[in-house]
Write a protein that holds these residues in place. Structure first.
Motif, PDB file in Angstrom:
ATOM      1  N   MET A 130      40.222  28.760  29.635  1.00 50.18           N
ATOM      2  CA  MET A 130      41.076  29.835  29.108  1.00 50.18           C
ATOM      3  C   MET A 130      42.472  29.796  29.697  1.00 50.18           C
ATOM      4  O   MET A 130      43.192  30.785  29.647  1.00 50.18           O
ATOM      5  CB  MET A 130      40.488  31.195  29.444  1.00 50.18           C
ATOM      6  CG  MET A 130      39.059  31.266  29.146  1.00 50.18           C
ATOM      7  SD  MET A 130      38.446  32.871  29.444  1.00 50.18           S
ATOM      8  CE  MET A 130      36.761  32.455  29.717  1.00 50.18           C
ATOM      9  N   TYR A 180      39.458  43.219  27.310  1.00 55.42           N
ATOM     10  CA  TYR A 180      38.980  43.348  28.701  1.00 55.42           C
ATOM     11  C   TYR A 180      39.543  44.633  29.336  1.00 55.42           C
ATOM     12  O   TYR A 180      38.854  45.320  30.078  1.00 55.42           O
ATOM     13  CB  TYR A 180      39.457  42.125  29.480  1.00 55.42           C
ATOM     14  CG  TYR A 180      38.606  41.744  30.671  1.00 55.42           C
ATOM     15  CD1 TYR A 180      37.428  41.030  30.514  1.00 55.42           C
ATOM     16  CD2 TYR A 180      38.997  42.063  31.965  1.00 55.42           C
ATOM     17  CE1 TYR A 180      36.661  40.658  31.608  1.00 55.42           C
ATOM     18  CE2 TYR A 180      38.246  41.697  33.053  1.00 55.42           C
ATOM     19  CZ  TYR A 180      37.074  40.987  32.873  1.00 55.42           C
ATOM     20  OH  TYR A 180      36.312  40.617  33.954  1.00 55.42           O
ATOM     21  N   CYS A 186      43.437  30.114  32.585  1.00 56.75           N
ATOM     22  CA  CYS A 186      43.661  30.830  33.855  1.00 56.75           C
ATOM     23  C   CYS A 186      43.595  29.862  35.029  1.00 56.75           C
ATOM     24  O   CYS A 186      44.490  29.822  35.872  1.00 56.75           O
ATOM     25  CB  CYS A 186      42.601  31.890  34.067  1.00 56.75           C
ATOM     26  SG  CYS A 186      42.591  33.127  32.810  1.00 56.75           S
TER      27      CYS A 186
HETATM   28  N1  PFF Z   1      35.203  35.514  34.446  1.00 55.86           N
HETATM   29  C1  PFF Z   1      35.502  36.881  34.135  1.00 55.86           C
HETATM   30  C2  PFF Z   1      34.235  37.698  34.206  1.00 55.86           C
HETATM   31  O1  PFF Z   1      33.190  37.161  34.550  1.00 55.86           O
HETATM   32  O2  PFF Z   1      34.312  38.876  33.921  1.00 55.86           O
HETATM   33  C3  PFF Z   1      36.102  37.078  32.783  1.00 55.86           C
HETATM   34  C4  PFF Z   1      37.245  36.208  32.525  1.00 55.86           C
HETATM   35  C5  PFF Z   1      38.362  36.213  33.343  1.00 55.86           C
HETATM   36  C6  PFF Z   1      37.156  35.358  31.524  1.00 55.86           C
HETATM   37  C7  PFF Z   1      39.368  35.336  33.154  1.00 55.86           C
HETATM   38  C8  PFF Z   1      38.169  34.475  31.305  1.00 55.86           C
HETATM   39  C9  PFF Z   1      39.252  34.473  32.126  1.00 55.86           C
HETATM   40  F1  PFF Z   1      40.183  33.604  31.913  1.00 55.86           F
END
Ligand code: PFF
Length: 445
Positions: A219, A93, A221
């Motif tokens: 994930m 990322y 988070c």
């Molecule tokens: N949801 C984020 C996006 O749409 O870019 C990506 C992401 C962030 C995925 C955090 C997973 C995460 F745990």
């Protein structure tokens, strides 16, 4: 507000502004959006609530949460998968996030509004330049690191309270600007008129996968953020708020991008991954060709928006892993965060180089960057999602889930049976199909 902004910051990311419009463009517009919204409602929100239940009840990172809830049982593998996948996603990322930083910088230096610029060559030369790409990713990681070491209240919460409103404001300004573009009608009808002939099973599964990725579920988070929620935070309404913000940003990004795309003759909506970094700079320039200053501002604001979205998501990925290292390995927060930054940046180096000098390193025909994306988004994430739904739906005591969802009886119980039904039946079956598709695609069946 801080908690909701932080969770919304996690959800709103590159997925909303880069991946969502690209999928909508490839898969026929409004019909895809419809399936996407259904997936958010029927799969994403129940799993998000499940993750909130686990996090708030245990007040721990995802691995320790499962240790507490199912001691000695194999369920704790979900925790390892969650934190593991957060680490893998963070590592690639930051590479794309670094690109957003470079594009924001290039917008403001005027490089992107130079009419003679060949945008395809600009992008290809940049990603193949190891030093420039690495520098962007390292600067991005440093920014994330500096926020994480300040802690949850002073770092994450304070930043989210500033960055999210900024992000929403920029989206508002950009949406208003698109109304002056000649392609506004075509763009809007592309986004609002469903073309069901494009809907195949594979497109439906892609929409579900995108909903899942976009909400940041499974994930670690959201579980980690929920461990900082207070006892009176309402879990279902928080999940609804986060999902609404996330979905609105995704759809509004479409309203920014497609009117611009349809304003320029010869540019197609289905430009794939190059849409945001190769097609859009050209489109911005052409759309405001007679007022170069507007092209300059529009492009600058757009890439700052992309950068802010990437930053708030990267913070949540970093925090999920840092909270585990800090709480479980009993290390001070600064040390834990440094370990995570260095480890993830080290893997990130390979992802950066996979666009240039290491592009020949492939597994199943995928570069390191693509491999990390496919393994985490198409394999580990859905697998973790299914297990999470089964864990909350079938294994956890119903009384515990009810207590968390209703805040010990203070909030209405009406949605409880609906959430349980979706978690027990709908989510596992739907996500399992996504998983099977992911595996089949990876092995090339
Ligand atoms: N949801 C984020 C996006 O749409 O870019 C990506 C992401 C962030 C995925 C955090 C997973 C995460 F745990």
């Amino acid at each position: 507000m801080g908690a909701i902004f932080a969770a919304a910051g996690s959800a709103v990311g590159l997925g909303n502004i880069w991946r969502f419009p690209m999928l909508v463009g490839d898969n026929g517009g409004a019909a895809f959006i419809l399936i996407y919204i259904l997936s958010i409602l029927l799969i994403g929100i129940p799993i998000m609530v499940g993750e909130f239940v686990i996090g708030r009840h245990t007040q721990s990172n995802m691995i320790d949460a499962f240790r507490q809830l199912a001691p000695g049982k194999w369920w704790r593998i979900i925790g390892f998968m969650g934190i593991g996948v957060a680490f893998l996603i963070l590592s690639y990322y930051i590479v794309v996030s670094g690109w957003t930083l470079y594009y924001a910088y290039s917008s403001f230096t005027g490089a992107l509004s130079d009419p003679s610029c060949d945008y395809e060559a600009f992008f290809n030369n940049y990603v193949a330049n190891p030093w420039l790409c690495l520098l962007s990713a390292v600067i991005f990681m440093l920014l994330t690191h500096l926020i994480i070491i300040r802690g949850v209240r002073d770092g994450i919460e304070k930043c989210s309270k500033v960055l999210m409103p900024m992000l929403l404001l920029i989206i508002g300004i950009l949406v208003v600007c698109t109304f002056s573009m000649p392609g506004i009608h075509k763009g809007i009808s592309f986004l609002l008129k469903p073309d069901f002939s494009k809907l195949t099973i594979s497109v439906v599964l892609d929409a579900m996968g995108q909903a899942f990725y976009s909400l940041s579920v499974a994930m670690g988070c959201l579980c980690t953020y929920a461990s900082y929620f207070g006892r009176n935070t309402r879990l279902v309404s928080s999940a609804l708020s986060v999902s609404s913000i996330d979905t609105s940003v995704a759809i509004l990004s479409g309203f920014i991008i497609f009117p611009a795309v349809f304003s320029v003759p010869g540019v197609e909506a289905n430009a794939g991954p190059g849409l945001v970094f190769q097609t859009l700079p050209y489109v911005f320039n052409m759309s405001f060709g007679n007022v170069p200053f507007l092209a300059y501002i529009f492009s600058g604001l757009f890439y700052v928006l992309l950068f802010l979205a990437a930053l708030t998501s990267a913070i949540s990925l970093h925090e999920a892993v840092t909270a585990y290292v800090h709480e479980n390995w009993k290390l001070p927060r600064k040390k834990a965060s440094t370990i995570v930054s260095v480890a993830s940046m080290s893997l990130g180096v390979f992802c950066c180089l996979s666009f240039g000098v290491l592009s020949h390193w492939t597994v199943f025909g995928l570069t390191i960057f693509d491999l990390l994306d496919v393994v985490s988004s198409n394999i580990i994430l859905p697998l973790g999602g299914v297990l999470l739904a089964l864990f909350v739906g079938w294994y956890l005591s119903k009384a515990l889930v009810r207590r968390e969802i209703t805040n010990d009886g203070q909030v209405s119980q009406r949605v409880f049976p609906i959430i349980m039904f979706l978690l027990r039946w709908v989510a596992p079956i739907a996500i399992l199909s996504m998983f099977v598709k992911g595996v089949m695609e990876m092995i090339g069946v």
